[in-house]
Motif scaffolding. Sequence first.
Motif, PDB file in Angstrom:
ATOM      1  N   ILE A   1     136.248  97.982 107.416  1.00  0.00           N
ATOM      2  CA  ILE A   1     134.867  98.047 107.898  1.00  0.00           C
ATOM      3  C   ILE A   1     134.615  96.917 108.873  1.00  0.00           C
ATOM      4  O   ILE A   1     135.089  95.794 108.682  1.00  0.00           O
ATOM      5  CB  ILE A   1     133.877  97.984 106.706  1.00  0.00           C
ATOM      6  N   ARG A   2     133.880  97.225 109.918  1.00  0.00           N
ATOM      7  CA  ARG A   2     133.518  96.174 110.872  1.00  0.00           C
ATOM      8  C   ARG A   2     132.373  95.341 110.317  1.00  0.00           C
ATOM      9  O   ARG A   2     131.380  95.883 109.806  1.00  0.00           O
ATOM     10  CB  ARG A   2     133.110  96.784 112.213  1.00  0.00           C
ATOM     11  N   LEU A   3     132.521  94.039 110.398  1.00  0.00           N
ATOM     12  CA  LEU A   3     131.504  93.124 109.893  1.00  0.00           C
ATOM     13  C   LEU A   3     130.489  92.816 110.980  1.00  0.00           C
ATOM     14  O   LEU A   3     130.820  92.759 112.164  1.00  0.00           O
ATOM     15  CB  LEU A   3     132.165  91.831 109.402  1.00  0.00           C
ATOM     16  N   ARG A   4     129.265  92.604 110.575  1.00  0.00           N
ATOM     17  CA  ARG A   4     128.210  92.264 111.530  1.00  0.00           C
ATOM     18  C   ARG A   4     128.361  90.817 111.996  1.00  0.00           C
ATOM     19  O   ARG A   4     128.929  89.977 111.288  1.00  0.00           O
ATOM     20  CB  ARG A   4     126.839  92.483 110.891  1.00  0.00           C
TER      21      ARG A   4
ATOM     22  N   ARG B   1     140.235  90.753 102.661  1.00  0.00           N
ATOM     23  CA  ARG B   1     140.953  90.293 103.847  1.00  0.00           C
ATOM     24  C   ARG B   1     140.085  90.473 105.080  1.00  0.00           C
ATOM     25  O   ARG B   1     139.403  91.496 105.227  1.00  0.00           O
ATOM     26  CB  ARG B   1     142.251  91.099 103.995  1.00  0.00           C
ATOM     27  N   MET B   2     140.078  89.485 105.974  1.00  0.00           N
ATOM     28  CA  MET B   2     139.344  89.588 107.232  1.00  0.00           C
ATOM     29  C   MET B   2     140.310  89.394 108.400  1.00  0.00           C
ATOM     30  O   MET B   2     141.106  88.445 108.407  1.00  0.00           O
ATOM     31  CB  MET B   2     138.236  88.542 107.318  1.00  0.00           C
ATOM     32  N   VAL B   3     140.247  90.307 109.366  1.00  0.00           N
ATOM     33  CA  VAL B   3     141.088  90.240 110.567  1.00  0.00           C
ATOM     34  C   VAL B   3     140.172  90.176 111.776  1.00  0.00           C
ATOM     35  O   VAL B   3     139.269  91.004 111.928  1.00  0.00           O
ATOM     36  CB  VAL B   3     142.026  91.461 110.671  1.00  0.00           C
ATOM     37  N   GLU B   4     140.390  89.180 112.612  1.00  0.00           N
ATOM     38  CA  GLU B   4     139.671  89.072 113.884  1.00  0.00           C
ATOM     39  C   GLU B   4     140.636  89.415 115.011  1.00  0.00           C
ATOM     40  O   GLU B   4     141.783  88.947 115.024  1.00  0.00           O
ATOM     41  CB  GLU B   4     139.140  87.651 114.086  1.00  0.00           C
ATOM     42  N   TYR B   5     140.165  90.235 115.952  1.00  0.00           N
ATOM     43  CA  TYR B   5     141.025  90.599 117.093  1.00  0.00           C
ATOM     44  C   TYR B   5     140.169  90.855 118.325  1.00  0.00           C
ATOM     45  O   TYR B   5     138.950  91.059 118.233  1.00  0.00           O
ATOM     46  CB  TYR B   5     141.885  91.812 116.765  1.00  0.00           C
ATOM     47  N   MET B   6     140.825  90.868 119.459  1.00  0.00           N
ATOM     48  CA  MET B   6     140.172  91.087 120.743  1.00  0.00           C
ATOM     49  C   MET B   6     140.671  92.406 121.315  1.00  0.00           C
ATOM     50  O   MET B   6     141.882  92.684 121.286  1.00  0.00           O
ATOM     51  CB  MET B   6     140.487  89.939 121.709  1.00  0.00           C
ATOM     52  N   ASP B   7     139.755  93.238 121.809  1.00  0.00           N
ATOM     53  CA  ASP B   7     140.196  94.501 122.399  1.00  0.00           C
ATOM     54  C   ASP B   7     140.539  94.331 123.875  1.00  0.00           C
ATOM     55  O   ASP B   7     140.509  93.215 124.408  1.00  0.00           O
ATOM     56  CB  ASP B   7     139.127  95.583 122.212  1.00  0.00           C
ATOM     57  N   GLU B   8     140.875  95.442 124.539  1.00  0.00           N
ATOM     58  CA  GLU B   8     141.323  95.380 125.924  1.00  0.00           C
ATOM     59  C   GLU B   8     140.246  94.886 126.872  1.00  0.00           C
ATOM     60  O   GLU B   8     140.547  94.345 127.948  1.00  0.00           O
ATOM     61  CB  GLU B   8     141.811  96.765 126.378  1.00  0.00           C
ATOM     62  N   GLN B   9     138.969  95.069 126.505  1.00  0.00           N
ATOM     63  CA  GLN B   9     137.854  94.610 127.351  1.00  0.00           C
ATOM     64  C   GLN B   9     137.399  93.199 127.003  1.00  0.00           C
ATOM     65  O   GLN B   9     136.397  92.715 127.536  1.00  0.00           O
ATOM     66  CB  GLN B   9     136.663  95.569 127.222  1.00  0.00           C
TER      67      GLN B   9
ATOM     68  N   LEU C   1     135.167  90.825 120.929  1.00  0.00           N
ATOM     69  CA  LEU C   1     135.644  90.302 119.652  1.00  0.00           C
ATOM     70  C   LEU C   1     135.221  91.224 118.514  1.00  0.00           C
ATOM     71  O   LEU C   1     134.077  91.659 118.440  1.00  0.00           O
ATOM     72  CB  LEU C   1     135.087  88.898 119.410  1.00  0.00           C
ATOM     73  N   TYR C   2     136.168  91.511 117.609  1.00  0.00           N
ATOM     74  CA  TYR C   2     135.905  92.337 116.442  1.00  0.00           C
ATOM     75  C   TYR C   2     136.302  91.560 115.187  1.00  0.00           C
ATOM     76  O   TYR C   2     137.333  90.897 115.151  1.00  0.00           O
ATOM     77  CB  TYR C   2     136.712  93.643 116.493  1.00  0.00           C
ATOM     78  N   ARG C   3     135.455  91.678 114.150  1.00  0.00           N
ATOM     79  CA  ARG C   3     135.792  91.165 112.822  1.00  0.00           C
ATOM     80  C   ARG C   3     135.741  92.328 111.851  1.00  0.00           C
ATOM     81  O   ARG C   3     134.706  92.985 111.722  1.00  0.00           O
ATOM     82  CB  ARG C   3     134.805  90.082 112.371  1.00  0.00           C
ATOM     83  N   VAL C   4     136.842  92.586 111.178  1.00  0.00           N
ATOM     84  CA  VAL C   4     136.867  93.687 110.234  1.00  0.00           C
ATOM     85  C   VAL C   4     137.295  93.169 108.871  1.00  0.00           C
ATOM     86  O   VAL C   4     138.165  92.301 108.750  1.00  0.00           O
ATOM     87  CB  VAL C   4     137.808  94.829 110.692  1.00  0.00           C
ATOM     88  N   GLY C   5     136.642  93.681 107.838  1.00  0.00           N
ATOM     89  CA  GLY C   5     137.022  93.374 106.474  1.00  0.00           C
ATOM     90  C   GLY C   5     137.805  94.535 105.891  1.00  0.00           C
ATOM     91  O   GLY C   5     137.521  95.703 106.200  1.00  0.00           O
ATOM     92  N   THR C   6     138.787  94.242 105.055  1.00  0.00           N
ATOM     93  CA  THR C   6     139.632  95.294 104.508  1.00  0.00           C
ATOM     94  C   THR C   6     140.167  94.911 103.134  1.00  0.00           C
ATOM     95  O   THR C   6     140.232  93.726 102.786  1.00  0.00           O
ATOM     96  CB  THR C   6     140.811  95.600 105.460  1.00  0.00           C
ATOM     97  N   SER C   7     140.546  95.916 102.379  1.00  0.00           N
ATOM     98  CA  SER C   7     141.184  95.716 101.078  1.00  0.00           C
ATOM     99  C   SER C   7     142.679  96.015 101.154  1.00  0.00           C
ATOM    100  O   SER C   7     143.344  96.113 100.124  1.00  0.00           O
ATOM    101  CB  SER C   7     140.534  96.622 100.027  1.00  0.00           C
TER     102      SER C   7
ATOM    103  N   VAL D   1     145.860  96.868 110.779  1.00  0.00           N
ATOM    104  CA  VAL D   1     144.452  96.883 110.381  1.00  0.00           C
ATOM    105  C   VAL D   1     143.567  97.127 111.602  1.00  0.00           C
ATOM    106  O   VAL D   1     142.616  97.925 111.554  1.00  0.00           O
ATOM    107  CB  VAL D   1     144.066  95.557 109.684  1.00  0.00           C
ATOM    108  N   ALA D   2     143.881  96.452 112.700  1.00  0.00           N
ATOM    109  CA  ALA D   2     143.125  96.652 113.943  1.00  0.00           C
ATOM    110  C   ALA D   2     143.273  98.085 114.443  1.00  0.00           C
ATOM    111  O   ALA D   2     142.303  98.702 114.908  1.00  0.00           O
ATOM    112  CB  ALA D   2     143.591  95.659 114.999  1.00  0.00           C
ATOM    113  N   ASP D   3     144.489  98.646 114.329  1.00  0.00           N
ATOM    114  CA  ASP D   3     144.714 100.027 114.764  1.00  0.00           C
ATOM    115  C   ASP D   3     143.912 101.014 113.920  1.00  0.00           C
ATOM    116  O   ASP D   3     143.417 102.021 114.436  1.00  0.00           O
ATOM    117  CB  ASP D   3     146.202 100.369 114.685  1.00  0.00           C
TER     118      ASP D   3
END
Length: 412
Positions: A233-236, A274-282, A285-291, A300-302
């Motif tokens: 899930i994407r975090l706010r 688990r939290m993963v931060e990544y940058m897309d092609e543009q 910034l994205y922060r997503v939480g996952t189990s 996870v980003a994919d």
Amino acid sequence: MFRGMTRYPSFSQTKEPTMDNNKKFPVVCQCLKVLNVLDYRSIFQDHRSKKLFAGSTIGLHVVAQLLQLKSYGELSEQLQAHTELAQILQLDSISASQLSRKTKSLCTSSLLALFTHLAAELHSQTHHLQGVSKSIGRLQVIDATSISLPLFLGEWAKCSDKKCGVVLHTRVMVASPDIVFPNKVIASTAHVHESTVAMELIQSDDTTYVMDRGYSKFKHFETWLKNDVRFVIRLREWDRMFPVEGTERATPAESPHILRDVDVLTTKTKTPMRMVEYMDEQGRLYRVGTSRWDISAAEVADIYKNRWLVELFFKWIKQHLHVVKLFSKDPTAVWNQLFLSLIAYTVHMLITLELKTTKSPWTTLKLLRIYFYDNWSNFVKAVSRPPSRTSKGRQKTNKTKERLGSQRIIVR
């Protein structure tokens, strides 16, 4: 639905939808055979009906959706223009007003049960597919789409001074990158927030649930983690995350877009995720939480990138079925037409799977519309026909693009 109150079996008790081997049958007959409800009768809605019953009404609406007819009048004309359709449905003629009244009288819960039955058959036919990839597995993407209603006629669905509308809260199964279908839908008025129905759309299974920021709620995280629900899930932006000491993982050199990989807690959770931060092609910034700790941060980003498959599904049904412009603005008729459009989509997907074609669902639907009253064998030949043009055609060079871009044309 009204179990035990019909003279015919309920949808959940009917035979599984099948295709007929008779290749001389028209395509419309095969579509209605997959639907398999023409003999359905309701003791409440049909006790005074003489020819237009609940089953034939559902069949007519599926025909309207597949052909993208715009009104009850056009649907009535289909019966007049095509005797084969009238023979299949055992209807010689039906007026637009009769169709309108019958649509309002249909049991919405029965239509939901029929959609669930067809979705289960889709799931059965695609259970062998591995999803996005073998390591990621099958995904279930959750999102919502809204359909606007006019202010005057949609007063019952008013959510602000300038807006009336309804929302389809939808869960779609990603059986493979090319096969996406809805398997659970909750309809509501537009002022019902996504997080209100999130728990009803999620269950513990071997799939991964993918959601946007609208479903981000801390108390839900704790429940999902305790129940071993797989989610991404994407975090706010304003969600405060507290890293757990000693859980920071090194970012892989082969994935420079991954900025951070760490376990976190929130102000209302005691179980870390688990939290993963990544940058897309543009560069966003994205922060997503996952189990999911069993896959890499890049995977996870994919997974979250595949959330757009539900957006493509919403775009597809709004462009190619009759969802945006509804036949009626009566509350029951609105709910019924929305579920009937989803039923038509599942019928189309079942036919596409039966054909085992590599053509896109849109190409298959176009051919289905062209051959709708033709023989099934001719439709199968058209779907199986290889493309007549294999080359990409003349490609534009940089000089051509510059020359086209330099033109200045003014028409006064």
